[in-house]
Design a protein around this motif. Structure first.
Motif, short mmCIF file in Angstrom:
data_model
loop_
_atom_site.label_atom_id
_atom_site.label_comp_id
_atom_site.label_asym_id
_atom_site.label_seq_id
_atom_site.Cartn_x
_atom_site.Cartn_y
_atom_site.Cartn_z
N ASP A 81 51.77 -52.34 28.37
CA ASP A 81 50.63 -53.40 27.98
C ASP A 81 50.54 -53.20 26.39
OD1 ASP A 81 48.51 -55.05 27.92
OD2 ASP A 81 47.50 -53.56 29.47
N GLU B 147 47.50 -50.99 23.38
CA GLU B 147 46.41 -51.64 22.79
C GLU B 147 45.13 -50.83 22.73
OE1 GLU B 147 46.11 -55.42 24.89
OE2 GLU B 147 47.88 -56.15 23.89
N GLU B 148 44.97 -49.83 23.86
CA GLU B 148 43.78 -49.08 24.22
C GLU B 148 44.07 -47.62 24.14
OE1 GLU B 148 41.61 -51.45 27.55
OE2 GLU B 148 43.63 -51.87 27.67
N SER C 73 45.37 -56.52 32.14
CA SER C 73 45.52 -55.28 32.30
C SER C 73 44.43 -54.58 33.20
CB SER C 73 44.58 -54.52 30.86
OG SER C 73 45.08 -55.10 29.49
N HIS D 164 50.75 -61.64 26.03
CA HIS D 164 49.93 -62.32 25.97
C HIS D 164 50.32 -63.78 25.46
CE1 HIS D 164 46.80 -59.40 25.92
NE2 HIS D 164 47.35 -58.67 25.17
MG MG Z 1 44.78 -56.13 27.89
#
Ligand code: MG
Ligand code: TYD
Length: 476
Positions: free
Chosen positions: A189, A143-144, A120, A232
């Motif tokens: 992402d 994810e964020e 990231s 990942h």
């Molecule tokens: Mg990441």
């Protein structure tokens, strides 16, 4: 009449398909399919990675095949009608190099790596650099939250970068946004958090990851948007790994490195638009990833004074020469089955070199523990490292350091002969540039340019190499 018959047989075929459509079992790590569940995947050897996958719902049956016609165009016409694709650069040299000199429009790139390795971080920096060159970039994080991405951007000193952020996992929303915004580059992402609502399984499952990657790839090609997918690498098989989508994308890059080391290596494993095996080297700093333009100097900078078992290997990574230090340690073993521990190199290859040393030159490692390490967290896969490994093992066994300004490379064959390596000149040029004075290299190719500051010691086989490197009779 004929039409009715066709329709009838189509209906029978559909019913047959429905009755025979079974759930399949797929490995989340490598994507191999199995007819029944198994605790271990036969294809990749991973444990607990085989998952049940529901059959895809049958779409409305097409009446006939071959009615729709694709457009064809002659290859020679293409050259005149379509302008050549212009690659766009990130302005981050190491990243541009790994992509094969910049990003190709409408291409799909997969960036894989362990969680926490810095994917990231790298991609946010790449997005900012791309946007700074006047191109539109959307960074979608599943994810964020956007505020968290902003925090990271602050830390990287990129808070003012004109990048559009979105926190979203629903693929339909993402595609609608991308279609409306028409960016030059979209970063997703990660692919394991994406959720396509026409597939009935949880995000991260093989079916979801495949379906999402397929939708995004099709979108990229149709709308001319370059897409970078983050994947990942997973250990436990609960989540599908990036290998499941490797075949769909144009370019596969893996981000490698040891957690304890600050070096990170971005390696092109597959590239439809450039050389594979190319690497980019970065260093993780407090303010993000910094480019390392002269990696050999960096990998050797931590070298201590000449110690026994330490050897510098002149390697190649893609088109770039890279000098790394190999370290070996040999100790008497209390075990009946002595240890063979390798970090950064192939353990099968180490056993082979030990066997060649024993059978062809009579130097035995029986009763001795052998440890081999590639310094700096680097991973080497070239067979040309054989000779340097042998030198490190012998130097450690005799407790005799080699002169500090020596580089070594060459492949060892099972007969004990030393086989030529590729790109001899490039390796030697790099060694000379870094101030090395001596080299031990294969006898072939015959013609190698002589260098004023670097002496060349050329060897046909291990016996000649050992005699010259350690002195005659050193191992008698
Ligand atoms: Mg990441
Ligand atoms: P990250 O990019 O979140 O990893 P990934 O997306 O691959 O899971 O990187 C997280 C790690 O990087 C974390 O351990 C902290 C470290 N880091 C730095 O050392 N410096 C920095 O400037 C940043 C942003 C992260």
């Amino acid at each position: 009449m004929l039409l009715r018959v066709l329709n009838f047989s189509q209906a029978v075929a559909d019913r047959h398909n429905l009755m025979t459509a079974k759930t399949t079992f797929t490995c989340a790590s490598c994507g191999a399919s199995h007819s029944k569940w198994a605790g271990r995947c036969d294809a990749c050897g991973e444990w607990n990675s085989v998952q049940e996958e529901a059959p895809l719902a049958a779409g409305p049956a097409k009446k006939t095949l071959g009615a729709a016609r694709g457009k064809q165009i002659a290859l020679t016409d293409l050259a005149t009608k379509e302008p050549p694709l212009q690659r766009s650069h990130f302005g981050i040299g190491e990243l541009d190099r790994v992509c094969g000199d910049g990003l190709v429009p409408a291409s799909v790139t997969l960036v894989g790596g362990d969680p926490g390795i810095g994917k990231s971080t790298l991609l946010l920096q790449a997005a900012a650099a791309f946007a700074a060159r006047g191109q539109k970039v959307i960074y979608v994080s599943g994810e964020e939250a956007t505020t968290q991405i902003r925090m990271r951007a602050d830390r990287l000193g990129l808070a003012q970068a004109p990048v559009q952020l979105a926190a979203e996992t629903n693929l339909r929303n993402i595609l609608t946004t991308l279609e409306a915004e028409k960016p030059a580059l979209a970063i997703i992402d990660s692919i394991q958090t994406m959720w396509a609502d026409h597939v009935e399984s949880a995000p991260g499952s093989v079916s979801q990851v495949r379906a999402s990657a397929h939708e995004l790839t099709t979108f990229a090609k149709r709308h001319g948007v370059a897409i970078i997918l983050v994947g990942h690498v997973t250990k436990d098989g609960q989540i599908a790994g990036p290998r499941v989508v490797e075949h769909m994308v144009d370019t596969v890059l893996y981000f490698e490195g040891e957690r304890g080391h600050q070096f990170r290596i971005l390696r092109a494993v597959k590239n439809r638009f450039g050389p594979a095996d190319e690497i980019g080297v970065f260093e993780m700093t407090g303010t993000g990833l910094a480019e390392v333009t002269n990696p050999s100097a960096l990998f050797l900078s931590e070298r201590d004074n000449p110690a026994s078992g330490s050897v510098v290997y002149a390697g190649m990574e893609g088109t770039r020469p890279l000098l790394v230090e190999l370290q070996a340690l040999i100790a008497p073993s209390p075990l009946s089955n002595p240890r063979r521990t390798v970090v950064g190199w192939d353990s099968g290859r180490l056993s082979m070199i030990l066997a060649v040393l024993e059978s062809r030159v009579g130097i035995s490692f029986a009763g001795l523990d052998v440890y081999l390490n590639v310094a700096g967290g680097m991973k080497i896969s070239e067979p040309a490292a054989d000779l340097a490994v042998a030198a490190a093992l012998l130097s450690a066994r005799q407790d005799t350091p080699l002169p500090a300004e020596t580089v070594i490379f060459g492949e060892i064959s099972l007969s004990g002969a030393i086989r030529p390596a590729t790109q001899t000149e490039n390796r030697l040029r790099e060694a000379e540039k870094l101030g090395f004075l001596q080299s031990h290299i294969p006898a072939r190719p015959k013609k190698v340019a002589s260098r004023p500051n670097l002496s060349l010691n050329r060897h046909e086989d291990l016996t000649s190499f050992i005699g010259e490197c350690f002195g005659p009779g050193a191992f008698d």
